[in-house]
Write a protein that holds these residues in place. Structure first.
Motif, PDB file in Angstrom:
ATOM      1  N   SER A  19       0.828  -1.204   0.000  1.00 17.42           N
ATOM      2  CA  SER A  19       0.000   0.000   0.000  1.00 17.42           C
ATOM      3  C   SER A  19       0.859   1.248   0.000  1.00 17.42           C
ATOM      4  O   SER A  19       0.536   2.242  -0.632  1.00 17.42           O
ATOM      5  N   MET A  22       2.272   1.974  -3.365  1.00 20.45           N
ATOM      6  CA  MET A  22       1.302   2.472  -4.341  1.00 20.45           C
ATOM      7  C   MET A  22       1.429   3.962  -4.548  1.00 20.45           C
ATOM      8  O   MET A  22       1.184   4.488  -5.629  1.00 20.45           O
ATOM      9  N   ASP A 171      -7.092   4.587 -12.777  1.00 24.09           N
ATOM     10  CA  ASP A 171      -7.216   4.029 -11.433  1.00 24.09           C
ATOM     11  C   ASP A 171      -7.199   2.504 -11.470  1.00 24.09           C
ATOM     12  O   ASP A 171      -6.515   1.859 -10.654  1.00 24.09           O
ATOM     13  N   ARG A 175      -4.497  -0.104  -9.736  1.00 25.17           N
ATOM     14  CA  ARG A 175      -4.916  -1.169  -8.838  1.00 25.17           C
ATOM     15  C   ARG A 175      -4.441  -2.538  -9.334  1.00 25.17           C
ATOM     16  O   ARG A 175      -4.050  -3.400  -8.537  1.00 25.17           O
ATOM     17  N   ASN A 178      -0.787  -2.924  -8.627  1.00 24.35           N
ATOM     18  CA  ASN A 178      -0.633  -3.202  -7.201  1.00 24.35           C
ATOM     19  C   ASN A 178      -0.937  -4.668  -6.891  1.00 24.35           C
ATOM     20  O   ASN A 178      -0.204  -5.337  -6.147  1.00 24.35           O
ATOM     21  N   TYR A 217     -10.077  -6.822 -12.724  1.00 27.70           N
ATOM     22  CA  TYR A 217      -9.510  -5.575 -13.248  1.00 27.70           C
ATOM     23  C   TYR A 217      -9.250  -5.675 -14.750  1.00 27.70           C
ATOM     24  O   TYR A 217      -9.536  -4.737 -15.508  1.00 27.70           O
TER      25      TYR A 217
END
Length: 301
Positions: A19, A22, A171, A175, A178, A217
Motif C-alpha cells: 500500500s 502504491m 485508477d 490497482r 498493485n 480488473y
C-alpha cells in the motif's frame, strides 16, 4: 509466537508495504507504463494513451524527483481523459421513401467502417412508416458518420452524449499493478514456506483472492477499451404521417359514410334519451290538464 500468528503478520506486513509502494513514484511510473503497454497492444485504443504512457516512462528514467513525477502523472491522466471517452448519439431524419433511407443508412455505416447492430421497422397499415437502426462506429469516424446523415434526408434533430472514463481507466490500471506485485510476493512466500499445512493453505487462499481481483480488473479494462474504441449511433428514419384514410380508400366515400354514421348515432341517442324525457313530459301534460279543469268556472243552473 505460533506459526499461524507469524504467517498472518507476514501477510499483513506485505499488504502494508504494498500500500505504501502504491503512492511512491516507482508505483505511479509502473502504472503509467502499464497504460502505455496496453494501449500499444490494443490497436483500437486511441493514440494519446500510448503517448501519455511514453511521457511517464521516459521521465522515470531521467528524473526521480517526486514533485515532477506528480506533475507528469497529472499530464498522463489528462491525456488519457481526453482519449477515453464513450460517445453515444441519436438522430431523427424525415425521408420520402423508407426502403431507400434504410439502404442509405447501411451504405453510410459501411463507408465509415461500422456495421448495423440492431434494426426496428414499423410499417403497419394505417401507421407512420419508420425504422430505427443502431450503428456501431469506430470512435475516430463518429463525426464523419454524423455528417453523412445529411445526405439521407431532412435531419430533424440530433443529440450526442459523452462519458469520460479516463480517470477510471488510470485508477484500475494502478490497482491491477498493485495486485500483480502482491501476487508476486505471495508466490515467493509460498515457494519458501515449509510450515504447517494450514499455513500453506492460508497463503494459497490469499493468492487465489488476489488473482480473482486481477481477472476482474483486466475484464474492466477490456470493457473500457472496447466501449471507447466504438461509438453507438441510433438513426430513426420516418416517412410523412398519413393525413386521412388508408391505402386503397376513397376520401369522399369515407366522409359520406362517416356523416351517415353520425346521423344514425344522433337518432339512436334521441331514442335512448326518450326513456327519460318522455315520462317527464307526459307527467307535465297531465298536471297542466288537471289545473285547467280546476280553473274552469261552474255553469249557472
Amino acid at each position: 509466537m505460533s506459526r499461524r500468528t507469524r504467517l498472518t503478520l507476514m501477510i499483513l506486513m506485505a499488504g502494508l508495504s504494498l500500500s505504501c509502494d502504491m503512492n511512491s513514484p516507482a508505483a505511479k511510473d509502473s502504472a503509467t507504463s502499464d497504460i502505455s503497454t496496453q494501449a500499444h497492444y490494443d490497436q483500437a485504443a486511441p493514440a494519446p494513451v500510448a503517448e501519455a504512457g511514453l511521457i511517464g516512462t521516459g521521465f522515470a528514467r531521467t528524473s526521480p524527483a517526486s514533485s515532477t513525477n506528480e506533475f507528469n502523472l497529472s499530464r498522463v491522466r489528462d491525456s488519457v481523459s481526453l482519449s477515453m471517452i464513450i460517445r453515444t448519439g441519436q438522430a431523427w431524419i424525415d425521408v420520402d421513401s423508407l426502403d431507400a433511407a434504410i439502404t442509405a443508412v447501411h451504405a453510410m455505416a459501411l463507408r465509415v467502417g461500422g456495421f448495423i447492430a440492431n434494426t426496428t421497422i414499423q410499417s403497419g397499415e394505417g401507421q407512420q412508416h419508420a425504422a430505427t437502426l443502431e450503428i456501431k462506429i469506430p470512435s475516430a469516424n463518429y463525426d464523419q458518420a454524423m455528417s453523412g446523415l445529411r445526405g439521407i434526408g431532412k435531419l430533424r434533430s440530433s443529440t450526442t452524449t459523452a462519458e469520460d472514463v479516463g480517470e477510471e481507466y488510470v485508477d484500475v490500471n494502478a490497482r491491477m499493478a498493485n495486485a500483480h506485485r502482491l501476487e508476486e510476493r505471495l508466490v515467493s512466500l509460498l515457494a519458501t514456506r515449509t510450515g504447517k499445512l494450514d499455513d500453506v493453505l492460508a497463503v494459497e487462499r490469499e493468492l487465489a483472492r488476489v488473482r480473482e481481483e486481477i481477472d476482474r480488473y483486466e475484464g474492466r479494462l477490456r470493457f473500457l477499451r472496447t466501449r471507447t474504441a466504438t461509438s453507438t449511433l441510433s438513426v430513426t428514419v420516418s416517412e410523412p404521417a398519413p393525413v386521412v384514410g388508408h391505402p386503397g380508400s376513397n376520401v369522399i366515400v369515407d366522409a359520406a359514410l362517416q356523416a351517415w354514421r353520425n346521423f344514425v348515432n344522433l337518432v339512436a341517442g334521441l331514442i335512448a334519451a326518450s326513456g327519460v324525457w318522455l315520462p317527464v313530459g307526459l307527467l307535465g301534460v297531465g298536471v297542466w290538464v288537471w289545473r285547467r279543469k280546476r280553473q274552469r268556472p261552474v255553469a249557472a243552473v
